[in-house]
Motif scaffolding. Structure first.
Motif, PDB file in Angstrom:
ATOM      1  N   MET A  43      -4.200   6.047   4.841  1.00 30.47           N
ATOM      2  CA  MET A  43      -5.229   5.009   4.931  1.00 30.47           C
ATOM      3  C   MET A  43      -6.358   5.546   5.794  1.00 30.47           C
ATOM      4  N   PHE A  47      -6.109  -4.621   2.448  1.00 30.60           N
ATOM      5  CA  PHE A  47      -6.476  -4.847   3.846  1.00 30.60           C
ATOM      6  C   PHE A  47      -6.980  -6.267   4.081  1.00 30.60           C
ATOM      7  N   TYR A  96       0.814  -1.214   0.000  1.00 28.70           N
ATOM      8  CA  TYR A  96       0.000   0.000   0.000  1.00 28.70           C
ATOM      9  C   TYR A  96       0.855   1.276   0.000  1.00 28.70           C
ATOM     10  N   PRO A 106      -2.217  -7.129   9.782  1.00 33.25           N
ATOM     11  CA  PRO A 106      -2.132  -5.860  10.515  1.00 33.25           C
ATOM     12  C   PRO A 106      -0.749  -5.605  11.100  1.00 33.25           C
ATOM     13  N   MET A 159     -11.401  -1.125   7.948  1.00 24.91           N
ATOM     14  CA  MET A 159     -11.131  -0.950   6.525  1.00 24.91           C
ATOM     15  C   MET A 159     -11.749  -2.088   5.702  1.00 24.91           C
ATOM     16  N   ARG A 160     -11.645  -3.303   6.205  1.00 19.08           N
ATOM     17  CA  ARG A 160     -12.218  -4.432   5.473  1.00 19.08           C
ATOM     18  C   ARG A 160     -13.729  -4.295   5.334  1.00 19.08           C
ATOM     19  N   THR A 191      -7.755  -2.453  10.742  1.00 18.02           N
ATOM     20  CA  THR A 191      -7.855  -3.314   9.564  1.00 18.02           C
ATOM     21  C   THR A 191      -9.273  -3.855   9.399  1.00 18.02           C
TER      22      THR A 191
END
Length: 337
Positions: free
Chosen positions: A255, A208, A80, A213, A196-197, A193
């Motif tokens: 992010m 992600f 990323y 993580p 984000m998922r 994480t």
């Protein structure tokens, strides 16, 4: 000029600190983490004029399906990192245009010759914004995709930045501020994480979903002054998060995601609070990435950013082209993976 692998990590980091166009992603500890979490081999190239280091270009050698691939940065599905590519010395920036173009041509010529020695089937370079002269690459057979990002000027007074924001967005920020919202610095990368998922589940398998993580945990530990994570709470409920990456007075909204709320925009509020925070800390610019994703354009342009170009360069040999045609349908190789 000569190209050498720079094993001296202290020399490398001193160069990154002094370079006017380096990014935090160039720091050796960051590169080492990229190597660790991709499994690709880091090749930290330096270009020397005599004894003087004039340019660095870290690349990662990957072997996939019998092909040799060079990436800088590595595949976004694993690390990323938006850009990497070269970083040059202050001396290069001080040259007159004629001498600077001549030096740039020599640097790129040496690098391309070194890449040829490795006989890669594919080379991909994501240059940071500001590296607009890609002609030396194109003359050696590279193709160039013109990309974009959004950058907000923070050197203006806060009131001027506020007045430049789209009117409906200013209203949504005011409406959000009437709710019991709090922002706290965080280190819980597992929760981040998961958030984000959930927010990206409609996008399929993203970074992600693929990466541990622990990657972000190690980054936070290695760069506590440069990479920071913030959680946004409504009362005791976590509704949003943002991870910022700051270096050389430039902050990237690296992010982040917010849960959908009825009645107010948590995302607008969080972005505005982050803008004010990093400006107060001395950042001169704020980058809100995502300009090349149509679904994000509406939300990103609310804050009146400048549209800034950057280049993604790549070179493919006949074997790669043939393999790509045969394997793309199987999902084994993606052009910008």
């Amino acid at each position: 000029m000569s190209v050498e692998i720079v094993d001296d990590e202290a020399l490398w980091d001193r160069f990154v600190d002094a370079s006017p166009n380096s990014m935090l992603f160039h720091k050796r500890a960051f590169l080492n983490l990229q190597e660790k979490y991709t499994g690709d081999k880091l090749l930290p190239y330096g270009i020397f004029a005599g004894n003087d280091l004039t340019c660095i270009l870290p690349v990662f050698l990957s072997k996939q399906n019998g092909l040799r691939l060079l990436y800088s940065p590595p595949r976004s599905s694993l690390v990323y990192v938006p850009y990497l590519g070269p970083a040059t010395s202050p001396a290069i920036a001080r040259l007159q245009p004629h001498d600077r173009e001549s030096a740039w041509r020599s640097i790129i010529g040496e690098l391309c010759a070194e890449f040829s020695r490795l006989s890669p089937n594919y080379v991909a370079l994501g240059l940071s914004p500001g590296f607009l002269d890609v002609r030396p690459f194109e003359r050696t057979g590279y193709e160039a995709d013109l990309m974009y990002t959004y950058i907000i000027d923070l050197e203006r007074p806060v009131q001027a930045i506020w007045e430049s924001i789209e009117s409906d967005t200013k209203k949504s920020i005011k409406d959000a501020s009437r709710h019991p919202l709090t922002i706290a610095q965080a280190t819980d990368t597992a929760t981040f994480t998961d958030l984000m998922r959930q927010g990206l589940k409609s996008q399929g398998e993203t970074f992600f979903h693929r990466q541990s993580p622990e990657y972000l945990t190690e980054i936070l530990e290695a760069f506590p002054d440069h990479v920071r994570m913030y959680f946004l709470y409504l009362g005791e409920d976590l509704i949003g998060a943002n991870t910022l990456c700051s270096f050389h007075g430039h902050c990237i909204g690296w992010m982040g995601n917010t849960a959908a709320r009825q009645g107010f925009s948590a995302n607008d509020y969080l972005v505005w609070e982050m803008l004010k925070k990093v400006k107060q800390e001395g950042c001169r610019t704020f980058e809100n990435t995502g300009a090349d994703e149509k679904r994000l354009n509406h939300s990103k342009t609310k804050f009146n950013p400048a549209l800034v170009p950057w280049f993604y360069l790549y070179k493919r040999d006949p074997l790669y082209r043939t393999a790509k045609l045969g394997q793309l349908a199987l999902g084994k190789i993606k052009r910008h993976a």
